[in-house]
Design a protein around this motif. Structure first.
Motif, PDB file in Angstrom:
ATOM      1  N   MET A 188      40.046  57.910  37.282  1.00 19.93           N
ATOM      2  CA  MET A 188      39.210  56.904  36.625  1.00 19.93           C
ATOM      3  C   MET A 188      40.103  55.757  36.154  1.00 19.93           C
ATOM      4  O   MET A 188      41.173  55.979  35.600  1.00 19.93           O
ATOM      5  N   GLY A 189      39.663  54.531  36.377  1.00 15.51           N
ATOM      6  CA  GLY A 189      40.403  53.367  35.932  1.00 15.51           C
ATOM      7  C   GLY A 189      39.452  52.343  35.352  1.00 15.51           C
ATOM      8  O   GLY A 189      38.230  52.500  35.401  1.00 15.51           O
ATOM      9  N   SER A 190      40.028  51.278  34.812  1.00 16.58           N
ATOM     10  CA  SER A 190      39.164  50.259  34.228  1.00 16.58           C
ATOM     11  C   SER A 190      39.900  48.933  34.110  1.00 16.58           C
ATOM     12  O   SER A 190      41.137  48.887  34.062  1.00 16.58           O
ATOM     13  N   PHE A 191      39.113  47.883  34.093  1.00 11.98           N
ATOM     14  CA  PHE A 191      39.563  46.538  33.733  1.00 11.98           C
ATOM     15  C   PHE A 191      38.818  46.178  32.463  1.00 11.98           C
ATOM     16  O   PHE A 191      37.591  46.291  32.395  1.00 11.98           O
ATOM     17  N   PHE A 192      39.558  45.725  31.452  1.00 11.99           N
ATOM     18  CA  PHE A 192      38.901  45.402  30.193  1.00 11.99           C
ATOM     19  C   PHE A 192      39.683  44.289  29.510  1.00 11.99           C
ATOM     20  O   PHE A 192      40.923  44.284  29.493  1.00 11.99           O
ATOM     21  N   THR A 193      38.956  43.320  28.955  1.00 13.99           N
ATOM     22  CA  THR A 193      39.609  42.266  28.194  1.00 13.99           C
ATOM     23  C   THR A 193      38.703  41.802  27.058  1.00 13.99           C
ATOM     24  O   THR A 193      37.482  41.709  27.223  1.00 13.99           O
ATOM     25  N   ASN A 194      39.300  41.546  25.929  1.00 14.04           N
ATOM     26  CA  ASN A 194      38.612  40.879  24.821  1.00 14.04           C
ATOM     27  C   ASN A 194      39.389  39.620  24.420  1.00 14.04           C
ATOM     28  O   ASN A 194      39.233  39.110  23.322  1.00 14.04           O
ATOM     29  N   ASN A 195      40.240  39.164  25.345  1.00 14.47           N
ATOM     30  CA  ASN A 195      41.052  37.970  25.107  1.00 14.47           C
ATOM     31  C   ASN A 195      40.924  37.059  26.323  1.00 14.47           C
ATOM     32  O   ASN A 195      41.402  37.380  27.407  1.00 14.47           O
ATOM     33  N   PHE A 196      40.283  35.917  26.136  1.00 17.49           N
ATOM     34  CA  PHE A 196      40.059  34.963  27.228  1.00 17.49           C
ATOM     35  C   PHE A 196      40.872  33.685  27.020  1.00 17.49           C
ATOM     36  O   PHE A 196      40.554  32.646  27.583  1.00 17.49           O
ATOM     37  N   ALA A 197      41.931  33.778  26.210  1.00 14.87           N
ATOM     38  CA  ALA A 197      42.668  32.581  25.810  1.00 14.87           C
ATOM     39  C   ALA A 197      43.582  32.038  26.900  1.00 14.87           C
ATOM     40  O   ALA A 197      44.250  31.021  26.698  1.00 14.87           O
ATOM     41  N   GLY A 198      43.627  32.683  28.062  1.00  6.79           N
ATOM     42  CA  GLY A 198      44.514  32.212  29.126  1.00  6.79           C
ATOM     43  C   GLY A 198      43.955  31.076  29.948  1.00  6.79           C
ATOM     44  O   GLY A 198      44.629  30.590  30.865  1.00  6.79           O
ATOM     45  N   GLY A 199      42.729  30.646  29.658  1.00  3.07           N
ATOM     46  CA  GLY A 199      42.151  29.555  30.418  1.00  3.07           C
ATOM     47  C   GLY A 199      41.803  29.980  31.832  1.00  3.07           C
ATOM     48  O   GLY A 199      41.426  31.124  32.077  1.00  3.07           O
ATOM     49  N   MET A 200      41.953  29.044  32.782  1.00  2.00           N
ATOM     50  CA  MET A 200      41.607  29.342  34.169  1.00  2.00           C
ATOM     51  C   MET A 200      42.752  28.979  35.102  1.00  2.00           C
ATOM     52  O   MET A 200      43.636  28.185  34.763  1.00  2.00           O
ATOM     53  N   ASN A 201      42.748  29.607  36.272  1.00  2.00           N
ATOM     54  CA  ASN A 201      43.720  29.302  37.311  1.00  2.00           C
ATOM     55  C   ASN A 201      43.000  29.390  38.648  1.00  2.00           C
ATOM     56  O   ASN A 201      42.495  30.447  39.022  1.00  2.00           O
ATOM     57  N   GLU A 202      42.942  28.257  39.356  1.00  2.00           N
ATOM     58  CA  GLU A 202      42.240  28.236  40.640  1.00  2.00           C
ATOM     59  C   GLU A 202      43.196  28.157  41.823  1.00  2.00           C
ATOM     60  O   GLU A 202      42.760  27.956  42.954  1.00  2.00           O
ATOM     61  N   ILE A 203      44.488  28.311  41.564  1.00  2.00           N
ATOM     62  CA  ILE A 203      45.494  28.264  42.640  1.00  2.00           C
ATOM     63  C   ILE A 203      45.974  29.660  43.004  1.00  2.00           C
ATOM     64  O   ILE A 203      45.940  30.068  44.168  1.00  2.00           O
ATOM     65  N   VAL A 204      46.437  30.410  42.011  1.00  2.00           N
ATOM     66  CA  VAL A 204      46.942  31.757  42.241  1.00  2.00           C
ATOM     67  C   VAL A 204      45.799  32.655  42.700  1.00  2.00           C
ATOM     68  O   VAL A 204      44.671  32.540  42.215  1.00  2.00           O
ATOM     69  N   SER A 205      46.093  33.579  43.615  1.00  2.00           N
ATOM     70  CA  SER A 205      45.072  34.506  44.096  1.00  2.00           C
ATOM     71  C   SER A 205      44.429  35.234  42.925  1.00  2.00           C
ATOM     72  O   SER A 205      45.120  35.715  42.023  1.00  2.00           O
ATOM     73  N   PRO A 206      43.093  35.340  42.906  1.00  2.00           N
ATOM     74  CA  PRO A 206      42.415  36.050  41.810  1.00  2.00           C
ATOM     75  C   PRO A 206      42.879  37.494  41.663  1.00  2.00           C
ATOM     76  O   PRO A 206      42.737  38.074  40.586  1.00  2.00           O
ATOM     77  N   ALA A 207      43.469  38.072  42.714  1.00  2.00           N
ATOM     78  CA  ALA A 207      43.967  39.441  42.628  1.00  2.00           C
ATOM     79  C   ALA A 207      45.247  39.544  41.814  1.00  2.00           C
ATOM     80  O   ALA A 207      45.649  40.638  41.416  1.00  2.00           O
ATOM     81  N   LEU A 208      45.898  38.398  41.563  1.00  2.00           N
ATOM     82  CA  LEU A 208      47.184  38.400  40.866  1.00  2.00           C
ATOM     83  C   LEU A 208      47.097  37.851  39.452  1.00  2.00           C
ATOM     84  O   LEU A 208      48.110  37.789  38.763  1.00  2.00           O
TER      85      LEU A 208
END
Length: 492
Positions: free
Chosen positions: A1-21
Protein backbone atom coordinates in the motif's frame (compact mmCIF):
# COMPACT_ATOMS: atom_id res chain seq x y z
CA UNK A 1 0.00 0.00 0.00
CA UNK A 2 1.29 3.46 -0.87
CA UNK A 3 0.02 7.00 -0.98
CA UNK A 4 0.56 10.52 -2.22
CA UNK A 5 -0.46 13.17 0.27
CA UNK A 6 0.17 16.88 0.67
CA UNK A 7 -1.15 19.67 2.85
CA UNK A 8 1.46 22.13 1.58
CA UNK A 9 0.90 23.80 -1.81
CA UNK A 10 3.44 26.59 -1.32
CA UNK A 11 5.69 25.39 -4.16
CA UNK A 12 3.64 27.11 -6.83
CA UNK A 13 3.57 25.55 -10.29
CA UNK A 14 6.04 24.14 -12.78
CA UNK A 15 5.03 23.52 -16.39
CA UNK A 16 8.50 22.59 -17.70
CA UNK A 17 9.69 19.70 -15.55
CA UNK A 18 7.92 16.39 -16.15
CA UNK A 19 4.92 16.06 -13.78
CA UNK A 20 6.38 12.69 -12.72
CA UNK A 21 9.41 14.46 -11.23
CA UNK A 22 7.73 17.28 -9.32
CA UNK A 23 7.75 17.59 -5.55
CA UNK A 24 4.42 17.02 -3.84
CA UNK A 25 4.01 20.72 -3.02
CA UNK A 26 4.49 21.83 -6.65
CA UNK A 27 1.54 21.86 -9.04
CA UNK A 28 1.54 21.18 -12.74
CA UNK A 29 -0.91 24.06 -13.14
CA UNK A 30 -2.05 26.68 -10.64
CA UNK A 31 -4.54 29.36 -11.71
CA UNK A 32 -6.27 32.13 -9.71
CA UNK A 33 -4.77 30.74 -6.51
CA UNK A 34 -3.43 32.36 -3.36
CA UNK A 35 -0.81 30.05 -1.78
CA UNK A 36 0.72 32.37 0.81
CA UNK A 37 -0.68 30.28 3.68
CA UNK A 38 0.52 27.04 2.11
CA UNK A 39 -3.07 26.18 1.21
CA UNK A 40 -4.79 26.95 -2.09
CA UNK A 41 -7.39 29.69 -1.72
CA UNK A 42 -9.44 31.50 -4.33
CA UNK A 43 -8.17 34.95 -5.14
CA UNK A 44 -10.66 37.77 -5.07
CA UNK A 45 -11.40 38.94 -8.57
CA UNK A 46 -11.01 42.52 -9.83
CA UNK A 47 -13.98 44.85 -9.44
CA UNK A 48 -14.66 47.98 -11.50
CA UNK A 49 -14.19 51.29 -9.67
CA UNK A 50 -13.70 53.91 -12.41
CA UNK A 51 -13.95 54.56 -16.12
CA UNK A 52 -10.45 55.95 -16.76
CA UNK A 53 -7.18 56.49 -14.85
CA UNK A 54 -8.01 60.21 -14.84
CA UNK A 55 -10.86 59.46 -12.46
CA UNK A 56 -8.26 58.24 -9.95
CA UNK A 57 -5.92 61.18 -10.65
CA UNK A 58 -3.38 58.82 -12.17
CA UNK A 59 -1.33 59.95 -15.15
CA UNK A 60 0.23 56.74 -16.43
CA UNK A 61 -0.74 55.16 -19.75
CA UNK A 62 0.43 52.15 -21.72
CA UNK A 63 2.49 54.45 -23.99
CA UNK A 64 4.00 56.54 -21.19
CA UNK A 65 6.91 56.18 -18.80
CA UNK A 66 5.89 57.93 -15.59
CA UNK A 67 8.11 59.35 -12.83
CA UNK A 68 6.95 60.76 -9.51
CA UNK A 69 9.28 63.49 -8.24
CA UNK A 70 8.50 65.45 -5.05
CA UNK A 71 4.75 64.90 -5.44
CA UNK A 72 4.83 65.94 -9.10
CA UNK A 73 4.44 63.57 -12.03
CA UNK A 74 6.40 63.77 -15.27
CA UNK A 75 6.29 61.44 -18.25
CA UNK A 76 7.63 60.71 -21.69
CA UNK A 77 5.19 59.78 -24.45
CA UNK A 78 7.08 56.86 -25.90
CA UNK A 79 5.25 56.55 -29.20
CA UNK A 80 5.15 60.28 -30.00
CA UNK A 81 6.45 61.18 -33.46
CA UNK A 82 5.97 64.92 -33.01
CA UNK A 83 5.62 67.33 -30.10
CA UNK A 84 4.52 67.01 -27.37
CA UNK A 85 7.03 64.32 -26.44
CA UNK A 86 6.68 64.90 -22.69
CA UNK A 87 4.11 65.90 -20.10
CA UNK A 88 3.43 66.57 -16.44
CA UNK A 89 0.44 66.79 -14.14
CA UNK A 90 1.30 70.23 -12.77
CA UNK A 91 3.66 71.81 -15.28
CA UNK A 92 2.26 69.93 -18.30
CA UNK A 93 5.72 69.60 -19.82
CA UNK A 94 9.36 68.75 -19.27
CA UNK A 95 11.94 71.47 -19.92
CA UNK A 96 11.77 75.27 -20.13
CA UNK A 97 12.29 77.26 -23.36
CA UNK A 98 15.20 79.66 -23.56
CA UNK A 99 15.06 83.15 -25.16
CA UNK A 100 15.87 83.94 -28.77
CA UNK A 101 17.81 87.20 -28.71
CA UNK A 102 16.57 88.31 -32.12
CA UNK A 103 12.90 87.83 -31.21
CA UNK A 104 12.48 87.90 -27.42
CA UNK A 105 15.09 90.36 -26.14
CA UNK A 106 15.65 94.06 -26.95
CA UNK A 107 18.31 96.19 -25.24
CA UNK A 108 18.72 99.97 -25.61
CA UNK A 109 20.68 102.69 -23.86
CA UNK A 110 18.90 105.21 -21.64
CA UNK A 111 20.50 108.64 -21.12
CA UNK A 112 21.62 110.03 -17.76
CA UNK A 113 22.68 106.76 -16.15
CA UNK A 114 25.49 105.34 -14.02
CA UNK A 115 27.15 102.81 -16.36
CA UNK A 116 30.12 103.48 -18.62
CA UNK A 117 31.92 100.84 -20.67
CA UNK A 118 31.22 97.62 -22.57
CA UNK A 119 28.64 95.30 -20.96
CA UNK A 120 26.98 92.02 -21.79
CA UNK A 121 23.44 91.00 -20.89
CA UNK A 122 21.63 87.70 -20.98
CA UNK A 123 18.10 86.59 -20.09
CA UNK A 124 16.62 83.40 -18.63
CA UNK A 125 13.01 82.31 -18.50
CA UNK A 126 11.47 81.01 -15.26
CA UNK A 127 8.46 78.69 -15.18
CA UNK A 128 5.52 79.08 -12.76
CA UNK A 129 7.17 76.73 -10.24
CA UNK A 130 10.53 78.50 -10.12
CA UNK A 131 12.60 76.32 -12.47
CA UNK A 132 14.99 78.42 -14.56
CA UNK A 133 15.98 77.96 -18.20
CA UNK A 134 19.29 78.23 -19.98
CA UNK A 135 20.19 81.81 -21.01
CA UNK A 136 20.04 81.02 -24.72
CA UNK A 137 21.13 78.68 -27.47
CA UNK A 138 24.50 76.94 -27.51
CA UNK A 139 25.67 79.31 -30.23
CA UNK A 140 24.72 82.56 -28.52
CA UNK A 141 23.21 83.63 -25.24
CA UNK A 142 24.19 87.22 -24.75
CA UNK A 143 23.79 90.75 -26.10
CA UNK A 144 26.49 93.40 -25.88
CA UNK A 145 26.04 97.12 -25.42
CA UNK A 146 28.39 100.09 -24.91
CA UNK A 147 27.23 102.68 -22.38
CA UNK A 148 28.52 106.18 -21.58
CA UNK A 149 27.08 107.37 -18.27
CA UNK A 150 23.87 105.65 -19.23
CA UNK A 151 21.54 102.91 -18.07
CA UNK A 152 20.33 99.92 -20.13
CA UNK A 153 16.67 99.21 -20.78
CA UNK A 154 15.88 95.54 -21.43
CA UNK A 155 12.53 94.55 -22.95
CA UNK A 156 11.59 90.87 -22.94
CA UNK A 157 8.64 89.17 -24.61
CA UNK A 158 7.38 85.60 -24.71
CA UNK A 159 4.26 83.64 -25.66
CA UNK A 160 5.04 80.17 -24.29
CA UNK A 161 2.85 79.05 -21.36
CA UNK A 162 5.91 77.52 -19.74
CA UNK A 163 7.29 81.00 -19.00
CA UNK A 164 6.13 82.91 -15.94
CA UNK A 165 8.72 85.69 -15.91
CA UNK A 166 12.23 86.56 -17.09
CA UNK A 167 15.43 87.21 -15.15
CA UNK A 168 18.01 89.73 -16.40
CA UNK A 169 21.74 89.11 -15.95
CA UNK A 170 24.71 91.40 -16.62
CA UNK A 171 28.50 91.31 -16.51
CA UNK A 172 30.78 93.92 -14.98
CA UNK A 173 32.44 96.31 -17.40
CA UNK A 174 34.39 94.14 -19.85
CA UNK A 175 33.70 91.20 -17.52
CA UNK A 176 32.71 87.57 -18.25
CA UNK A 177 30.58 86.47 -15.28
CA UNK A 178 26.86 87.23 -15.23
CA UNK A 179 24.87 88.40 -12.18
CA UNK A 180 21.13 88.96 -11.83
CA UNK A 181 20.21 92.63 -11.88
CA UNK A 182 16.44 92.37 -12.16
CA UNK A 183 13.31 90.72 -13.52
CA UNK A 184 10.61 91.27 -16.11
CA UNK A 185 7.30 90.02 -14.75
CA UNK A 186 5.07 90.30 -17.83
CA UNK A 187 5.65 89.63 -21.50
CA UNK A 188 6.77 92.75 -23.43
CA UNK A 189 7.63 94.37 -20.11
CA UNK A 190 10.88 96.23 -19.48
CA UNK A 191 13.52 96.58 -16.80
CA UNK A 192 16.00 99.44 -16.52
CA UNK A 193 19.40 98.46 -15.12
CA UNK A 194 20.92 101.00 -12.70
CA UNK A 195 23.18 98.65 -10.73
CA UNK A 196 26.78 99.86 -10.19
CA UNK A 197 29.61 97.39 -10.85
CA UNK A 198 30.74 97.32 -7.23
CA UNK A 199 27.25 96.17 -6.17
CA UNK A 200 26.89 93.67 -9.02
CA UNK A 201 29.27 90.99 -7.68
CA UNK A 202 27.17 90.63 -4.55
CA UNK A 203 24.10 89.66 -6.52
CA UNK A 204 22.92 86.22 -7.63
CA UNK A 205 25.28 84.67 -10.20
CA UNK A 206 24.03 82.91 -13.33
CA UNK A 207 23.84 79.17 -12.57
CA UNK A 208 21.51 77.84 -15.25
CA UNK A 209 23.90 77.87 -18.20
CA UNK A 210 23.23 74.19 -18.98
CA UNK A 211 19.49 74.15 -18.21
CA UNK A 212 18.40 73.14 -21.69
CA UNK A 213 15.12 71.28 -22.34
CA UNK A 214 15.34 67.54 -23.02
CA UNK A 215 15.96 66.67 -26.66
CA UNK A 216 12.91 65.93 -28.79
CA UNK A 217 11.81 62.32 -29.12
CA UNK A 218 13.06 61.02 -25.78
CA UNK A 219 11.64 57.72 -24.53
CA UNK A 220 11.48 55.62 -21.35
CA UNK A 221 11.78 58.47 -18.83
CA UNK A 222 12.98 57.26 -15.43
CA UNK A 223 14.88 58.63 -12.45
CA UNK A 224 17.55 57.33 -10.11
CA UNK A 225 19.28 59.31 -7.38
CA UNK A 226 17.42 62.48 -8.47
CA UNK A 227 18.86 62.18 -11.98
CA UNK A 228 16.44 61.74 -14.87
CA UNK A 229 17.19 59.58 -17.91
CA UNK A 230 15.87 59.42 -21.47
CA UNK A 231 16.75 57.40 -24.56
CA UNK A 232 16.89 58.61 -28.14
CA UNK A 233 17.88 55.91 -30.57
CA UNK A 234 21.13 54.44 -29.27
CA UNK A 235 21.95 57.41 -27.00
CA UNK A 236 21.18 57.77 -23.29
CA UNK A 237 20.65 61.35 -22.06
CA UNK A 238 20.56 62.39 -18.42
CA UNK A 239 19.60 65.53 -16.53
CA UNK A 240 21.33 67.64 -13.93
CA UNK A 241 20.82 66.18 -10.42
CA UNK A 242 17.55 67.23 -8.88
CA UNK A 243 16.28 69.17 -11.90
CA UNK A 244 13.94 67.40 -14.35
CA UNK A 245 14.00 70.49 -16.60
CA UNK A 246 17.78 70.77 -17.02
CA UNK A 247 19.42 68.53 -19.65
CA UNK A 248 23.01 69.64 -20.32
CA UNK A 249 23.93 68.97 -23.96
CA UNK A 250 27.05 67.01 -22.97
CA UNK A 251 25.17 64.71 -20.59
CA UNK A 252 24.85 61.67 -22.84
CA UNK A 253 26.46 58.32 -23.55
CA UNK A 254 26.15 56.08 -26.59
CA UNK A 255 25.41 52.38 -27.06
CA UNK A 256 26.01 49.98 -29.93
CA UNK A 257 22.31 49.32 -30.54
CA UNK A 258 18.96 51.04 -30.17
CA UNK A 259 17.89 51.41 -26.54
CA UNK A 260 14.66 49.52 -25.87
CA UNK A 261 14.10 50.38 -22.19
CA UNK A 262 15.52 51.98 -19.02
CA UNK A 263 14.79 51.17 -15.39
CA UNK A 264 16.20 52.25 -12.00
CA UNK A 265 18.27 49.73 -10.06
CA UNK A 266 20.12 49.72 -6.73
CA UNK A 267 22.84 52.25 -7.61
CA UNK A 268 21.89 53.65 -11.00
CA UNK A 269 19.89 52.45 -13.99
CA UNK A 270 19.81 49.46 -16.29
CA UNK A 271 19.76 50.27 -19.99
CA UNK A 272 18.38 47.62 -22.32
CA UNK A 273 18.91 46.91 -25.98
CA UNK A 274 17.21 44.06 -27.80
CA UNK A 275 19.80 41.49 -26.74
CA UNK A 276 21.92 43.08 -24.01
CA UNK A 277 21.75 44.91 -20.69
CA UNK A 278 24.07 47.64 -19.38
CA UNK A 279 24.44 49.27 -15.99
CA UNK A 280 24.93 53.04 -15.66
CA UNK A 281 26.20 54.47 -12.36
CA UNK A 282 27.70 57.78 -11.25
CA UNK A 283 25.45 59.97 -13.42
CA UNK A 284 25.48 62.72 -10.78
CA UNK A 285 28.57 64.01 -12.60
CA UNK A 286 29.65 63.36 -16.17
CA UNK A 287 33.18 62.83 -14.85
CA UNK A 288 32.11 59.86 -12.70
CA UNK A 289 29.74 58.24 -15.20
CA UNK A 290 30.37 54.50 -15.63
CA UNK A 291 28.88 52.13 -18.20
CA UNK A 292 29.19 48.40 -17.50
CA UNK A 293 28.12 45.55 -19.75
CA UNK A 294 26.24 42.82 -17.88
CA UNK A 295 27.08 39.35 -19.25
CA UNK A 296 24.32 37.01 -20.35
CA UNK A 297 22.91 38.55 -23.55
CA UNK A 298 19.58 39.24 -21.86
CA UNK A 299 17.96 42.28 -23.41
CA UNK A 300 14.39 43.56 -23.42
CA UNK A 301 12.19 43.96 -26.49
CA UNK A 302 9.13 45.42 -24.73
CA UNK A 303 9.67 48.17 -22.16
CA UNK A 304 6.16 47.61 -20.82
CA UNK A 305 7.33 44.31 -19.29
CA UNK A 306 9.81 46.08 -16.98
CA UNK A 307 8.90 46.33 -13.27
CA UNK A 308 10.62 45.95 -9.89
CA UNK A 309 10.23 43.60 -6.94
CA UNK A 310 12.02 44.63 -3.73
CA UNK A 311 13.89 47.21 -5.85
CA UNK A 312 15.18 44.43 -8.11
CA UNK A 313 14.40 45.02 -11.81
CA UNK A 314 12.38 42.26 -13.49
CA UNK A 315 11.63 42.08 -17.19
CA UNK A 316 10.92 39.74 -20.09
CA UNK A 317 13.82 38.93 -22.39
CA UNK A 318 13.87 36.67 -25.43
CA UNK A 319 14.76 33.80 -23.07
CA UNK A 320 12.20 34.38 -20.34
CA UNK A 321 11.54 36.41 -17.20
CA UNK A 322 14.79 37.93 -15.88
CA UNK A 323 15.78 39.43 -12.51
CA UNK A 324 18.78 41.63 -11.70
CA UNK A 325 19.93 41.30 -8.07
CA UNK A 326 22.74 43.86 -8.26
CA UNK A 327 25.38 41.33 -9.23
CA UNK A 328 24.01 39.13 -11.99
CA UNK A 329 20.99 38.44 -14.17
CA UNK A 330 18.95 35.33 -13.39
CA UNK A 331 16.36 33.88 -15.76
CA UNK A 332 13.90 33.07 -13.00
CA UNK A 333 11.41 31.40 -15.33
CA UNK A 334 13.98 28.94 -16.66
CA UNK A 335 12.89 25.31 -16.21
CA UNK A 336 9.71 26.52 -14.52
CA UNK A 337 7.46 28.51 -16.89
CA UNK A 338 7.12 28.60 -20.65
CA UNK A 339 8.02 32.28 -20.92
CA UNK A 340 9.33 32.50 -24.47
CA UNK A 341 7.41 33.41 -27.62
CA UNK A 342 4.75 35.08 -25.49
CA UNK A 343 2.51 37.99 -26.44
CA UNK A 344 3.12 40.36 -23.53
CA UNK A 345 1.02 43.47 -23.06
CA UNK A 346 2.37 45.04 -19.87
CA UNK A 347 3.75 44.21 -16.44
CA UNK A 348 3.51 45.60 -12.92
CA UNK A 349 4.74 44.66 -9.45
CA UNK A 350 2.68 44.78 -6.28
CA UNK A 351 3.66 43.50 -2.84
CA UNK A 352 6.76 41.82 -4.30
CA UNK A 353 4.77 39.96 -6.94
CA UNK A 354 5.52 40.49 -10.64
CA UNK A 355 2.46 40.30 -12.90
CA UNK A 356 3.14 39.75 -16.61
CA UNK A 357 -0.11 40.45 -18.44
CA UNK A 358 -0.43 38.88 -21.87
CA UNK A 359 -2.95 38.93 -24.68
CA UNK A 360 -4.47 35.88 -22.98
CA UNK A 361 -3.88 35.27 -19.29
CA UNK A 362 -1.23 36.41 -16.82
CA UNK A 363 1.95 34.94 -15.35
CA UNK A 364 2.59 35.75 -11.65
CA UNK A 365 6.10 35.58 -10.18
CA UNK A 366 5.85 35.68 -6.38
CA UNK A 367 9.26 36.91 -5.20
CA UNK A 368 8.33 37.00 -1.51
CA UNK A 369 7.13 33.39 -1.59
CA UNK A 370 10.46 31.79 -2.58
CA UNK A 371 10.14 32.86 -6.20
CA UNK A 372 7.15 30.68 -7.05
CA UNK A 373 4.96 30.96 -10.14
CA UNK A 374 1.24 30.77 -10.81
CA UNK A 375 -1.19 32.08 -13.41
CA UNK A 376 -4.34 34.15 -13.73
CA UNK A 377 -7.03 33.41 -16.30
CA UNK A 378 -7.61 37.11 -17.03
CA UNK A 379 -5.46 39.95 -18.31
CA UNK A 380 -5.66 43.71 -18.93
CA UNK A 381 -4.47 46.42 -21.29
CA UNK A 382 -2.62 48.45 -18.64
CA UNK A 383 -1.87 48.14 -14.92
CA UNK A 384 -0.30 50.13 -12.12
CA UNK A 385 0.28 49.86 -8.39
CA UNK A 386 -0.39 52.69 -5.93
CA UNK A 387 1.82 52.13 -2.89
CA UNK A 388 0.12 54.95 -0.96
CA UNK A 389 -3.11 52.96 -0.74
CA UNK A 390 -1.61 49.50 -1.41
CA UNK A 391 -3.82 48.91 -4.43
CA UNK A 392 -3.24 47.25 -7.80
CA UNK A 393 -5.31 48.67 -10.65
CA UNK A 394 -6.10 47.04 -13.99
CA UNK A 395 -7.51 48.82 -17.03
CA UNK A 396 -9.23 47.45 -20.11
CA UNK A 397 -11.80 48.76 -22.56
CA UNK A 398 -14.52 48.39 -19.91
CA UNK A 399 -12.86 50.65 -17.35
CA UNK A 400 -10.49 50.55 -14.37
CA UNK A 401 -10.65 47.67 -11.89
CA UNK A 402 -9.07 47.21 -8.48
CA UNK A 403 -7.46 43.81 -8.00
CA UNK A 404 -8.45 41.56 -5.13
CA UNK A 405 -11.57 43.38 -3.95
CA UNK A 406 -14.34 41.49 -5.77
CA UNK A 407 -15.97 38.11 -5.34
CA UNK A 408 -13.93 34.93 -5.00
CA UNK A 409 -12.76 33.52 -8.31
CA UNK A 410 -12.44 29.88 -9.25
CA UNK A 411 -9.04 28.38 -8.57
CA UNK A 412 -7.57 25.52 -10.61
CA UNK A 413 -5.03 23.06 -9.23
CA UNK A 414 -3.53 20.22 -11.26
CA UNK A 415 -1.39 17.76 -9.30
CA UNK A 416 1.89 16.15 -10.30
CA UNK A 417 1.81 12.59 -11.67
CA UNK A 418 1.11 10.12 -8.85
CA UNK A 419 2.25 6.52 -8.73
CA UNK A 420 5.23 4.21 -8.72
CA UNK A 421 8.02 4.45 -11.32
CA UNK A 422 6.54 4.83 -14.78
CA UNK A 423 7.58 1.34 -15.82
CA UNK A 424 5.22 -0.15 -13.21
CA UNK A 425 1.43 -0.26 -13.13
CA UNK A 426 -0.40 0.83 -9.99
CA UNK A 427 -3.87 0.15 -8.64
CA UNK A 428 -5.33 3.42 -7.40
CA UNK A 429 -8.01 3.01 -4.75
CA UNK A 430 -9.00 6.29 -3.14
CA UNK A 431 -8.82 10.07 -3.62
CA UNK A 432 -8.74 12.10 -0.39
CA UNK A 433 -9.52 15.81 -0.30
CA UNK A 434 -10.09 18.36 2.44
CA UNK A 435 -11.98 21.29 0.97
CA UNK A 436 -13.63 24.43 2.24
CA UNK A 437 -16.32 25.57 -0.15
CA UNK A 438 -17.21 23.66 -3.27
CA UNK A 439 -15.16 22.08 -6.04
CA UNK A 440 -15.19 19.95 -9.16
CA UNK A 441 -12.66 17.10 -9.13
CA UNK A 442 -11.36 15.15 -12.11
CA UNK A 443 -8.96 12.20 -12.05
CA UNK A 444 -7.18 11.30 -15.28
CA UNK A 445 -4.43 9.16 -16.72
CA UNK A 446 -2.44 10.38 -19.71
CA UNK A 447 -5.17 12.93 -20.50
CA UNK A 448 -7.88 10.27 -20.33
CA UNK A 449 -10.58 11.05 -17.80
CA UNK A 450 -11.14 8.26 -15.29
CA UNK A 451 -13.30 9.79 -12.61
CA UNK A 452 -15.12 13.07 -11.99
CA UNK A 453 -17.26 14.35 -9.13
CA UNK A 454 -18.71 17.64 -7.85
CA UNK A 455 -18.21 18.41 -4.17
CA UNK A 456 -20.80 20.80 -2.73
CA UNK A 457 -19.95 20.86 0.97
CA UNK A 458 -16.92 21.65 3.08
CA UNK A 459 -14.99 19.00 4.92
CA UNK A 460 -12.87 15.92 4.28
CA UNK A 461 -13.91 13.67 1.44
CA UNK A 462 -12.73 10.12 0.71
CA UNK A 463 -13.67 9.27 -2.84
CA UNK A 464 -13.54 5.62 -3.86
CA UNK A 465 -12.10 5.18 -7.33
CA UNK A 466 -13.42 2.72 -9.91
CA UNK A 467 -12.07 -0.80 -9.46
CA UNK A 468 -10.59 -0.63 -12.96
CA UNK A 469 -8.20 2.23 -12.06
CA UNK A 470 -5.04 0.31 -12.90
CA UNK A 471 -2.42 2.37 -14.74
CA UNK A 472 1.10 3.75 -14.55
CA UNK A 473 0.11 7.01 -12.86
CA UNK A 474 -2.80 9.36 -12.28
CA UNK A 475 -3.23 13.10 -12.07
CA UNK A 476 -6.09 14.98 -10.48
CA UNK A 477 -7.51 18.42 -11.13
CA UNK A 478 -9.49 20.48 -8.62
CA UNK A 479 -11.47 23.56 -9.63
CA UNK A 480 -13.33 25.39 -6.91
CA UNK A 481 -14.22 28.43 -4.89
CA UNK A 482 -12.91 28.41 -1.36
CA UNK A 483 -9.82 26.59 -0.09
CA UNK A 484 -8.09 23.33 -0.91
CA UNK A 485 -6.41 22.31 2.36
CA UNK A 486 -5.23 18.73 1.77
CA UNK A 487 -5.11 16.25 -1.09
CA UNK A 488 -3.98 12.68 -1.46
CA UNK A 489 -4.30 9.44 -3.40
CA UNK A 490 -4.06 5.93 -1.94
CA UNK A 491 -2.70 3.17 -4.17
CA UNK A 492 -1.13 -0.28 -4.04
Amino acid sequence: MGSFFTNNFAGGMNEIVSPALLESNVATLLVNADINSGKISSIKMPVKIADTPDDLKYYGRINRSLVKFYERFYWSINDATEAPFYGGNIENYLGIPYPDYTENVKIEAVSSGVLTGDYKYCVTFVNPNGWESAPGSLESYEKSITLDKQNAKITVSWSDQRVSYAKIYRTQKQGADFYCVGEVKTSSGSFTDTVDDYILVGLEPLQSTDNYPPPDGGKYLCASGNVFFLAIGSTLHFSSPGNPHAWPPLNFIGFDDVITGITPEFQGVLVFTRNNTYRITGADDIATLTKSYIPGNQGCTNYNTIAQVSNAPVWLSNDGICLWDGERISIVSQKVIKATKLQPVCAVSANDCYYLFMVKGTIVFDYRNAGTFSKLDFSCDFAWYDADVDALYLQNNEGVFIYGEGDAGEYTYVSPFIGLPESAHTFFKELILCIEGNASVTLSNENKEIFTVDIKRSGQHRLKLPYSTLCRYVQFKVCGKGTLKEAGVVYQ
